[in-house]
Structures are given as structure tokens and as C-alpha cells.
Design a protein around this motif. Structure first.
Motif, PDB file in Angstrom:
ATOM      1  N   SER A  72     -13.986   6.793  -6.016  1.00 24.04           N
ATOM      2  CA  SER A  72     -15.110   7.549  -5.449  1.00 24.04           C
ATOM      3  C   SER A  72     -14.736   8.996  -5.100  1.00 24.04           C
ATOM      4  O   SER A  72     -15.590   9.873  -5.154  1.00 24.04           O
ATOM      5  N   LEU A  73     -13.501   9.255  -4.754  1.00 28.80           N
ATOM      6  CA  LEU A  73     -13.129  10.644  -4.445  1.00 28.80           C
ATOM      7  C   LEU A  73     -13.049  11.464  -5.730  1.00 28.80           C
ATOM      8  O   LEU A  73     -12.713  10.911  -6.791  1.00 28.80           O
ATOM      9  N   LYS A  74     -13.344  12.748  -5.611  1.00 28.65           N
ATOM     10  CA  LYS A  74     -13.265  13.617  -6.789  1.00 28.65           C
ATOM     11  C   LYS A  74     -11.812  13.683  -7.272  1.00 28.65           C
ATOM     12  O   LYS A  74     -10.909  14.053  -6.516  1.00 28.65           O
ATOM     13  N   ALA A  75     -11.619  13.294  -8.536  1.00 29.63           N
ATOM     14  CA  ALA A  75     -10.253  13.191  -9.067  1.00 29.63           C
ATOM     15  C   ALA A  75      -9.716  14.558  -9.472  1.00 29.63           C
ATOM     16  O   ALA A  75     -10.472  15.491  -9.734  1.00 29.63           O
TER      17      ALA A  75
ATOM     18  N   GLY B  87      -1.528  13.739  -8.034  1.00 30.39           N
ATOM     19  CA  GLY B  87      -2.672  13.928  -7.133  1.00 30.39           C
ATOM     20  C   GLY B  87      -3.596  12.724  -7.139  1.00 30.39           C
ATOM     21  O   GLY B  87      -4.064  12.266  -6.075  1.00 30.39           O
ATOM     22  N   ASN B  88      -3.852  12.188  -8.310  1.00 31.52           N
ATOM     23  CA  ASN B  88      -4.772  11.047  -8.404  1.00 31.52           C
ATOM     24  C   ASN B  88      -4.181   9.780  -7.788  1.00 31.52           C
ATOM     25  O   ASN B  88      -4.897   8.994  -7.166  1.00 31.52           O
ATOM     26  N   ALA B  89      -2.870   9.582  -7.967  1.00 28.54           N
ATOM     27  CA  ALA B  89      -2.228   8.405  -7.345  1.00 28.54           C
ATOM     28  C   ALA B  89      -2.316   8.520  -5.820  1.00 28.54           C
ATOM     29  O   ALA B  89      -2.543   7.524  -5.114  1.00 28.54           O
ATOM     30  N   LEU B  90      -2.178   9.750  -5.316  1.00 28.36           N
ATOM     31  CA  LEU B  90      -2.285   9.965  -3.865  1.00 28.36           C
ATOM     32  C   LEU B  90      -3.702   9.613  -3.388  1.00 28.36           C
ATOM     33  O   LEU B  90      -3.870   8.878  -2.404  1.00 28.36           O
ATOM     34  N   LEU B  91      -4.722  10.094  -4.106  1.00 28.19           N
ATOM     35  CA  LEU B  91      -6.111   9.810  -3.718  1.00 28.19           C
ATOM     36  C   LEU B  91      -6.400   8.305  -3.808  1.00 28.19           C
ATOM     37  O   LEU B  91      -7.032   7.725  -2.920  1.00 28.19           O
ATOM     38  N   TYR B  92      -5.918   7.674  -4.872  1.00 27.52           N
ATOM     39  CA  TYR B  92      -6.150   6.236  -5.061  1.00 27.52           C
ATOM     40  C   TYR B  92      -5.520   5.459  -3.891  1.00 27.52           C
ATOM     41  O   TYR B  92      -6.126   4.541  -3.336  1.00 27.52           O
ATOM     42  N   THR B  93      -4.334   5.870  -3.508  1.00 27.74           N
ATOM     43  CA  THR B  93      -3.629   5.176  -2.418  1.00 27.74           C
ATOM     44  C   THR B  93      -4.403   5.320  -1.103  1.00 27.74           C
ATOM     45  O   THR B  93      -4.564   4.350  -0.362  1.00 27.74           O
ATOM     46  N   LEU B  94      -4.904   6.528  -0.851  1.00 27.61           N
ATOM     47  CA  LEU B  94      -5.713   6.734   0.366  1.00 27.61           C
ATOM     48  C   LEU B  94      -6.969   5.870   0.310  1.00 27.61           C
ATOM     49  O   LEU B  94      -7.357   5.250   1.301  1.00 27.61           O
ATOM     50  N   GLU B  95      -7.590   5.804  -0.867  1.00 24.87           N
ATOM     51  CA  GLU B  95      -8.810   4.973  -1.030  1.00 24.87           C
ATOM     52  C   GLU B  95      -8.529   3.498  -0.758  1.00 24.87           C
ATOM     53  O   GLU B  95      -9.400   2.786  -0.257  1.00 24.87           O
ATOM     54  N   GLN B  96      -7.327   3.072  -1.116  1.00 23.75           N
ATOM     55  CA  GLN B  96      -6.979   1.659  -0.929  1.00 23.75           C
ATOM     56  C   GLN B  96      -6.714   1.322   0.539  1.00 23.75           C
ATOM     57  O   GLN B  96      -6.392   0.187   0.870  1.00 23.75           O
ATOM     58  N   GLY B  97      -6.768   2.350   1.383  1.00 23.92           N
ATOM     59  CA  GLY B  97      -6.517   2.121   2.808  1.00 23.92           C
ATOM     60  C   GLY B  97      -5.035   2.032   3.125  1.00 23.92           C
ATOM     61  O   GLY B  97      -4.647   1.639   4.233  1.00 23.92           O
ATOM     62  N   GLN B  98      -4.203   2.394   2.140  1.00 22.36           N
ATOM     63  CA  GLN B  98      -2.755   2.428   2.404  1.00 22.36           C
ATOM     64  C   GLN B  98      -2.467   3.808   2.988  1.00 22.36           C
ATOM     65  O   GLN B  98      -2.498   4.811   2.274  1.00 22.36           O
ATOM     66  N   GLN B  99      -2.226   3.838   4.288  1.00 19.99           N
ATOM     67  CA  GLN B  99      -2.150   5.135   4.977  1.00 19.99           C
ATOM     68  C   GLN B  99      -1.080   5.127   6.053  1.00 19.99           C
ATOM     69  O   GLN B  99      -0.701   4.066   6.555  1.00 19.99           O
ATOM     70  N   THR B 100      -0.619   6.315   6.413  1.00 26.29           N
ATOM     71  CA  THR B 100       0.346   6.444   7.519  1.00 26.29           C
ATOM     72  C   THR B 100      -0.418   6.415   8.854  1.00 26.29           C
ATOM     73  O   THR B 100      -1.644   6.573   8.883  1.00 26.29           O
ATOM     74  N   GLY B 101       0.344   6.240   9.937  1.00 27.07           N
ATOM     75  CA  GLY B 101      -0.249   5.992  11.249  1.00 27.07           C
ATOM     76  C   GLY B 101      -1.179   7.071  11.765  1.00 27.07           C
ATOM     77  O   GLY B 101      -2.103   6.791  12.529  1.00 27.07           O
TER      78      GLY B 101
ATOM     79  N   ALA C 264       3.790   5.822  -5.550  1.00 26.00           N
ATOM     80  CA  ALA C 264       4.565   5.656  -6.794  1.00 26.00           C
ATOM     81  C   ALA C 264       4.039   4.470  -7.589  1.00 26.00           C
ATOM     82  O   ALA C 264       3.891   4.537  -8.821  1.00 26.00           O
ATOM     83  N   ALA C 265       3.713   3.375  -6.885  1.00 29.19           N
ATOM     84  CA  ALA C 265       3.213   2.171  -7.569  1.00 29.19           C
ATOM     85  C   ALA C 265       1.836   2.424  -8.177  1.00 29.19           C
ATOM     86  O   ALA C 265       1.430   1.721  -9.109  1.00 29.19           O
ATOM     87  N   ASN C 266       1.121   3.419  -7.647  1.00 28.96           N
ATOM     88  CA  ASN C 266      -0.237   3.709  -8.140  1.00 28.96           C
ATOM     89  C   ASN C 266      -0.273   4.835  -9.175  1.00 28.96           C
ATOM     90  O   ASN C 266      -1.364   5.268  -9.573  1.00 28.96           O
ATOM     91  N   LEU C 267       0.887   5.320  -9.590  1.00 26.93           N
ATOM     92  CA  LEU C 267       0.897   6.408 -10.586  1.00 26.93           C
ATOM     93  C   LEU C 267       0.207   5.913 -11.852  1.00 26.93           C
ATOM     94  O   LEU C 267       0.476   4.798 -12.326  1.00 26.93           O
ATOM     95  N   GLY C 268      -0.701   6.709 -12.375  1.00 25.95           N
ATOM     96  CA  GLY C 268      -1.472   6.291 -13.553  1.00 25.95           C
ATOM     97  C   GLY C 268      -2.877   5.855 -13.174  1.00 25.95           C
ATOM     98  O   GLY C 268      -3.747   5.742 -14.042  1.00 25.95           O
ATOM     99  N   LYS C 269      -3.097   5.595 -11.871  1.00 24.84           N
ATOM    100  CA  LYS C 269      -4.444   5.186 -11.442  1.00 24.84           C
ATOM    101  C   LYS C 269      -5.217   6.402 -10.926  1.00 24.84           C
ATOM    102  O   LYS C 269      -4.620   7.382 -10.484  1.00 24.84           O
TER     103      LYS C 269
END
Ligand code: NAD
Length: 484
Positions: A344-347, A301-315, A335-340
Motif C-alpha cells: 500500500s505504501l508508494k514504492a 528502499g522497498n524492502a524497508l517499506l515492506y518490513t514496516l508494512e508487516q509491522g516489524q518495527q523497532t521500539g 534483509a529477509a524481505n529484499l526483493g519484496k
């Protein structure tokens, strides 16, 4: 840790694409799972299996009691049954749980700070789908609310709140109108609520409750409500939070728990590799929490939130469409962000969706000491409009044990045998009439009803439905008629 068996349905449309992305992530997050792939949906419908579920799929789900399901396409046209409704009924999935949140600053929404969970009763209310047409003009549906079913869902909502550090549970009902069915739901909420003094609790009339959720969703925490209201309010909440495409949900029951994205199979973009897998990934997070694999759940869940925060998003949500990622590129970024963890989003962490000990159905009916018959409502098919003419006939069908008390149509009194000259306030417009015969509480027997039915038949009247009237500990188990 022993591996947990999960039945996997890849579904239709974008289903296989988002499921492959989700399974890739589950493989990397350290989840202890093994899979049994099953076939549900379009291909099964096409074989003529009207509920879309193959016999081997039933065996798999019965064994695993856990299903991760991608969306499926329900064919248009008659005869096909919703897989979800079939699963719900077959596996006693009494709770539908839908977390609704905003991704403030990262996914567009008019609201900020929304973090609510909707707990919807899943098997009863108007959704039981018990409907009749017995006259040319009128159809009606049965709203079924049981004390046992209500206790299960209310207790689940409080347990969910307590386990997950939630502060408040809000109950939505319409008991100012439906005093018996919604009244029971409200009453049970109050009784069970006493066992959870650590949780704030309030009740709102469902229409104003929904309006407030649409206006200030950030003020709500856990919401518990009946089936149809829950269906509507969960869509309103998801829509205003802007998270329909990202949300996961779970159906919980003793027979099997099912996890899925909230969205459908999106046939318009199927096969293009551009679908957003976040909804199904969120469903997988819920599943990991449910089976007690909390560390893996939080990591994913946290890797997903981190990825969205990084602006890495689908169309579908990317601000800059030229930088939009494909389904698999997005999953690889997660997958590359697992562990992060998000900054700012609630983790995700303790209390983000921890498994709730499922309440068991209890026989609470023992608390009712007396049930006494007082009479009967007999519904007749009568196409005329003259309430006084009909009332005079029906008065003759009553007996000394069970005299006619009133005649009503659409809940309005049309004829009172004590005031036969009094004309009804409104004209009858339908052909379904209710004749209420009431005797002395506790002295009325089934035999008395049969005599009244025979009398109606002898009078040439077509009775189409019978509802017995009882009191429970002296309280009427039937509604009064307007104008009584
Ligand atoms: P839908 O959710 O499939 O699509 C609505 C819109 O949202 C479409 O424009 C679609 O492209 C877009 N969309 C949906 N999910 C997306 C994603 N993950 N990434 C990017 N864009 C996405 O709703 P619909 O078109 O009304 O229904 C299509 C089919 O799905 C129907 O057959 C319906 O019965 C079925 N359905 C299944 C489920 C389920 O299995 N739980 C739920 C809803 C609808």
C-alpha cells in the motif's frame, strides 16, 4: 560495474549500531561499493581538533567525494564547530535535500499522503554566520544572497523535479520585506523557471508557506528556499509528517556529497541495540540513487517499506512494544524481505530520487550593464537620543558632492536635513545610527566618501561601518528607509 568508493563515518552514540545495520544491508542488496572508514566526531573533538575532522578523514573524503555519515555528538560549550557546517563550506555542498513522506497506516502521523522534497540552499543567507557587534547596544548579521548561489539551488530543484517526475516546485521567500535579498531569490526563481515549462511553479511568502505546510503538507511537492527558512521548514515538515526518526537527507555539492539520517546520536539509548536504523537506511537509498545504482536503491528502499508494512518495527514506532525488534533484528528482517515491494505504501522506483546532473556556477553578472555609485551609508556609534542635535552636526559633515540625505535608526528616518525642525516619529533607542549621504548617480567617487569620513572624525563622531550605495541598470541596490 566498477565499485564506488565511499567514506564511512560510524559517528557517536547510536551511530555505530545503525551504521553496522545499514552496511550489512548494503552488502546484501547488490550495491557495488567499497569502503574507507574515517573518524569524525566526539573522539576527534576530544583530541583538540575543533572541527571534529581528522586530517586523514579529509584525504579520504577528497578521494571518494562520497560520505555516508552516522550522527555525531557535538560537545556542549564554546569553540567546537559543527562537522556538518565545516563539510558544507569545505566541499561547496550548495544543496541540502530532505525528502519528507508519511508511512500511512504504519507509522503514526496526523497527515496522510505526504510526499514532498525540501531543497534548501546550504551556503548562504543568514546561515553564512557573518555577524558583528560594533556598538554597546547593537549587533547585526549579514544576509548574503548571491545570484550565482541562487541559480545553483533553483536549477537543482527544477532538475530534481524533472528527473524524478515531480509536478510542482514551490519557492518560499519573504520579498515583501527583504526586497533586495529575497527579491533576488524570487527573481532568479522566475527566470530559471521559464526553462522548465513542464513543471508547475509558484511562490509563497515564507510565513504563510510554512503555515500551509504545517496544515496541509500533502499538497506540496518540491519546495526550494533559502538556508534559514529551509532549516526551519524541513523540521516542520518532518515533524508534521511524523517521519523525523525515519528520514534521510543529503548534502550535495561538486566537492563531495554527504548522506545521513536526520536525527541525532541519541545518547540516551546508545549501546542498547534498540535504535531505529531506518533514517540511515533511507540515507543509503538516497546515496545509491545519487551514484546511479538505482536497482539496488529501489530494492533496499522497498524492502524497508515492506518490513514496516508487516509491522516489524523497532521500539520507537512499534504499536505493540512487546513485539519491538532490536536494531539488528530489524535490519535482518529487512534483509529477509529484499526483493519484496510494499503493497500500500508508494514504492521506490523510477523517479524516486534519481541522480540529478549538478548545475555548474555560471557568470550571470554579465547581464548587468551599469553599476553606478550614488552615495554611502555611514554607521556611527552615538549613545545620545537627540536626533535633531546629531542631525545638525552630521549635516555639516556632508559635502557638495555628497550631502546628507537622512539620518536613520533601526531603519526609521530620524532626521531629514530638508526639514530640520521636524521631530522624529519615534524616539531613538539604540546607539547605532545610519547617516545616508547621496550625490549624483555615477558622479560619486570613493574619494568623496573618504572626505565625509574625515569630516565625521573631525566632528568627534565614531564611525563603525560603511556601506556604499549603488544602482544597477538604474535600480537602487539598497533599501529605502521607513518614513522617507
Ligand atoms: P536526537 O535526535 O539524538 O534524539 C532525540 C530523541 O529521539 C531521543 O529521545 C532519542 O532517543 C530519539 N531518537 C533519535 N534517533 C533515534 C533512532 N534512530 N531510534 C530511536 N530513537 C531515536 O537529538 P538530540 O538529543 O537533540 O541530540 C543528541 C546529539 O546528537 C547532540 O550532541 C546533537 O548535537 C547531535 N546531533 C547530531 C546530528 C548529526 O550528526 N547530523 C543531528 C542532530 C543532532
Amino acid at each position: 560495474m566498477a565499485k564506488v568508493l565511499v567514506s564511512i563515518a560510524k559517528g557517536d552514540g547510536i551511530g555505530p549500531e545503525i551504521m553496522d545495520a545499514t552496511l550489512m544491508l548494503l552488502g546484501k542488496v547488490g550495491a557495488e561499493l567499497e569502503y574507507d572508514y574515517i573518524n569524525l566526531g566526539e573522539s576527534v573533538f576530544k583530541k583538540g581538533i575543533m572541527n571534529g575532522i581528522e586530517p586523514s578523514a579529509w584525504d579520504s573524503i577528497r578521494k571518494s567525494r562520497l560520505l555516508l555519515k552516522a550522527p555525531i555528538t557535538t560537545p556542549q560549550g564554546g569553540g567546537y564547530k559543527s562537522v556538518n557546517v565545516t563539510m558544507r563550506k569545505a566541499f561547496g555542498q550548495f544543496a541540502n535535500v530532505r525528502p519528507v513522506r508519511t508511512f500511512d497506516g504504519f507509522v503514526p502521523s496526523k497527515h496522510k499522503g505526504v510526499d514532498m522534497v525540501i531543497v534548501r540552499e546550504n551556503e548562504e543567507s543568514l546561515y553564512a554566520g557573518i555577524e558583528y557587534r560594533q556598538t554597546r547596544d547593537t549587533c547585526h548579521g549579514v544576509k548574503l544572497v548571491s545570484r550565482t548561489g541562487t541559480e545553483l539551488i533553483v536549477r537543482y530543484a527544477f532538475e530534481y523535479a524533472r528527473t524524478n517526475g515531480r509536478k510542482r516546485v514551490t519557492c518560499l521567500v519573504k520579498d515583501n520585506i527583504m526586497k533586495i535579498t529575497d527579491g533576488l531569490f524570487h527573481q532568479v526563481f522566475n527566470i530559471i523557471g521559464k526553462e522548465y515549462p513542464d513543471i508547475q511553479q509558484d511562490t509563497m511568502i515564507v510565513d504563510i508557506g510554512m503555515a500551509r505546510i504545517a496544515d496541509t503538507p500533502e499538497k506540496f511537492d518540491v519546495v526550494v528556499t533559502e538556508n534559514l527558512y529551509g532549516d526551519i521548514v524541513s523540521d516542520i515538515a518532518s515533524q508534521v509528517a511524523g517521519s523525523v526518526g525515519l528520514a534521510g537527507s543529503m548534502n550535495i555539492g561538486h566537492g563531495c556529497a554527504m548522506f545521513e539520517a536526520v536525527h541525532g546520536s541519541a545518547p540516551d539509548i546508545a549501546g542498547k541495540g534498540i535504535a531505529n536504523p531506518s533514517g540511515l537506511i533511507n540515507a543509503a537509498v538516497l546515496m545509491l540513487y545519487h551514484i546511479g545504482q538505482s536497482a539496488a536503491a529501489a530494492k533496499l528502499g522497498n524492502a524497508l517499506l515492506y518490513t514496516l508494512e508487516q509491522g516489524q518495527q523497532t521500539g520507537d514506532i512499534a504499536k505493540d512494544k512487546s513485539k519491538a525488534l532490536s536494531t539488528m533484528q530489524f535490519a535482518e528482517a529487512v534483509a529477509a524481505n529484499l526483493g519484496k515491494s510494499p503493497s500500500s505504501l508508494k514504492a521506490f522506483g523510477a523517479g524516486s530520487g534519481q541522480a540529478v546532473k549538478l548545475p555548474r556556477p555560471q557568470d550571470t553578472t554579465q547581464s548587468i550593464r551599469t553599476k553606478r555609485m550614488t552615495g554611502v551609508d555611514v554607521f556611527i556609534d552615538f549613545a545620545g537620543h537627540d536626533a535633531q542635535e546629531l542631525g545638525a552636526k552630521i549635516t555639516q559633515c556632508g559635502t557638495s558632492q555628497l550631502p546628507l540625505q537622512l539620518l536613520s535608526s533601526r531603519g526609521m528616518v530620524m532626521f531629514n536635513p530638508k526639514k530640520p525642525e521636524q521631530k522624529p516619529e519615534v524616539e531613538a533607542v539604540t546607539d547605532l545610527w545610519a547617516c545616508r549621504f547621496v550625490g549624483k548617480e555615477g558622479e560619486v567617487k570613493n574619494h568623496d566618501i573618504r572626505v565625509v569620513l574625515n569630516n565625521l572624525e573631525a566632528m568627534g563622531l565614531d564611525w563603525v561601518k560603511v556601506e556604499n550605495l549603488y544602482t544597477f541598470d538604474g535600480v537602487a541596490g539598497y533599501s529605502a528607509r521607513s518614513g522617507e
